[in-house]
Design a protein around this motif. Structure first.
Motif, PDB file in Angstrom:
ATOM      1  N   LEU A   2       0.834  -1.189   0.000  1.00 20.91           N
ATOM      2  CA  LEU A   2       0.000   0.000   0.000  1.00 20.91           C
ATOM      3  C   LEU A   2       0.876   1.249   0.000  1.00 20.91           C
ATOM      4  O   LEU A   2       1.836   1.344   0.758  1.00 20.91           O
ATOM      5  CB  LEU A   2      -0.913  -0.004   1.229  1.00 20.91           C
ATOM      6  N   GLN A   4      -0.018   5.426  -0.098  1.00 25.07           N
ATOM      7  CA  GLN A   4      -1.091   6.420  -0.066  1.00 25.07           C
ATOM      8  C   GLN A   4      -2.416   5.683  -0.230  1.00 25.07           C
ATOM      9  O   GLN A   4      -2.723   4.819   0.569  1.00 25.07           O
ATOM     10  CB  GLN A   4      -0.835   7.519  -1.084  1.00 25.07           C
ATOM     11  N   SER A   5      -3.191   5.943  -1.263  1.00 19.90           N
ATOM     12  CA  SER A   5      -4.481   5.261  -1.404  1.00 19.90           C
ATOM     13  C   SER A   5      -4.476   4.197  -2.486  1.00 19.90           C
ATOM     14  O   SER A   5      -5.531   3.739  -2.918  1.00 19.90           O
ATOM     15  CB  SER A   5      -5.580   6.293  -1.695  1.00 19.90           C
ATOM     16  N   SER A   6      -3.298   3.774  -2.928  1.00 15.19           N
ATOM     17  CA  SER A   6      -3.192   2.774  -3.988  1.00 15.19           C
ATOM     18  C   SER A   6      -2.488   1.524  -3.490  1.00 15.19           C
ATOM     19  O   SER A   6      -1.629   1.581  -2.620  1.00 15.19           O
ATOM     20  CB  SER A   6      -2.416   3.336  -5.181  1.00 15.19           C
ATOM     21  N   CYS A   7      -2.860   0.408  -4.091  1.00 22.43           N
ATOM     22  CA  CYS A   7      -2.250  -0.877  -3.772  1.00 22.43           C
ATOM     23  C   CYS A   7      -1.420  -1.316  -4.976  1.00 22.43           C
ATOM     24  O   CYS A   7      -1.872  -1.207  -6.122  1.00 22.43           O
ATOM     25  CB  CYS A   7      -3.355  -1.892  -3.480  1.00 22.43           C
ATOM     26  N   TYR A   8      -0.214  -1.807  -4.727  1.00 23.30           N
ATOM     27  CA  TYR A   8       0.706  -2.182  -5.799  1.00 23.30           C
ATOM     28  C   TYR A   8       1.099  -3.643  -5.690  1.00 23.30           C
ATOM     29  O   TYR A   8       1.359  -4.136  -4.595  1.00 23.30           O
ATOM     30  CB  TYR A   8       1.997  -1.344  -5.722  1.00 23.30           C
ATOM     31  N   CYS A  27      -2.738  -7.267 -16.148  1.00 20.17           N
ATOM     32  CA  CYS A  27      -3.281  -6.418 -15.084  1.00 20.17           C
ATOM     33  C   CYS A  27      -4.802  -6.348 -15.170  1.00 20.17           C
ATOM     34  O   CYS A  27      -5.487  -6.486 -14.151  1.00 20.17           O
ATOM     35  CB  CYS A  27      -2.694  -5.013 -15.172  1.00 20.17           C
ATOM     36  N   ALA A  32      -6.928  -4.862 -12.360  1.00 23.66           N
ATOM     37  CA  ALA A  32      -5.981  -3.815 -11.978  1.00 23.66           C
ATOM     38  C   ALA A  32      -5.506  -3.110 -13.255  1.00 23.66           C
ATOM     39  O   ALA A  32      -6.074  -3.314 -14.322  1.00 23.66           O
ATOM     40  CB  ALA A  32      -4.803  -4.430 -11.233  1.00 23.66           C
ATOM     41  N   PRO A  35       0.723   0.985 -13.442  1.00 18.11           N
ATOM     42  CA  PRO A  35       0.696   2.179 -12.592  1.00 18.11           C
ATOM     43  C   PRO A  35       0.734   3.495 -13.368  1.00 18.11           C
ATOM     44  O   PRO A  35       1.449   3.630 -14.350  1.00 18.11           O
ATOM     45  CB  PRO A  35       1.941   2.028 -11.712  1.00 18.11           C
ATOM     46  N   GLU A  42       5.538   8.981  -5.400  1.00 16.79           N
ATOM     47  CA  GLU A  42       5.071   7.695  -5.931  1.00 16.79           C
ATOM     48  C   GLU A  42       6.144   7.049  -6.798  1.00 16.79           C
ATOM     49  O   GLU A  42       6.369   5.834  -6.731  1.00 16.79           O
ATOM     50  CB  GLU A  42       3.784   7.901  -6.729  1.00 16.79           C
ATOM     51  N   ASN A  77      -5.055   5.803 -17.747  1.00 17.98           N
ATOM     52  CA  ASN A  77      -6.314   6.341 -17.231  1.00 17.98           C
ATOM     53  C   ASN A  77      -6.801   7.527 -18.056  1.00 17.98           C
ATOM     54  O   ASN A  77      -7.798   8.157 -17.717  1.00 17.98           O
ATOM     55  CB  ASN A  77      -6.185   6.739 -15.758  1.00 17.98           C
TER      56      ASN A  77
END
Length: 86
Positions: A2, A4-8, A27, A32, A35, A42, A77
């Protein structure tokens, strides 16, 4: 992992190298995406959790592509590339 608010999930496969498209498809299959790096912090987090490789058969893909209609770099995105080398 984890951050911040993202999971890797950083994959160190022993299998054959995947292309960018194959990696993106993997992904998506796992619900998912590659990134999208939105800050220096980050980028440093990702760098600190990856191994360095010195050959043509290992490495990591990020969610940046030059497939935008205008030929410029675009994140998966849909946002424009906003980081510069420093």
């Amino acid at each position: 992992m984890l951050f911040q608010s993202s999971c890797y999930l950083i994959v160190h496969p022993d299998t054959q190298w995947k292309t960018w498209t194959e990696s993106q498809q993997y992904c998506k299959q796992e619900k998912a995406d590659l990134p999208v790096i939105g800050s220096q912090a980050e980028q440093e987090f990702i760098h600190n959790h990856t191994k360095e490789y010195y050959d043509d058969y290992h490495g990591y893909w990020i969610g940046l592509t030059d497939k935008a209609e205008d030929g410029k770099w675009l994140w998966v995105n849909g946002s424009r590339q906003n980081l510069t080398a420093g």
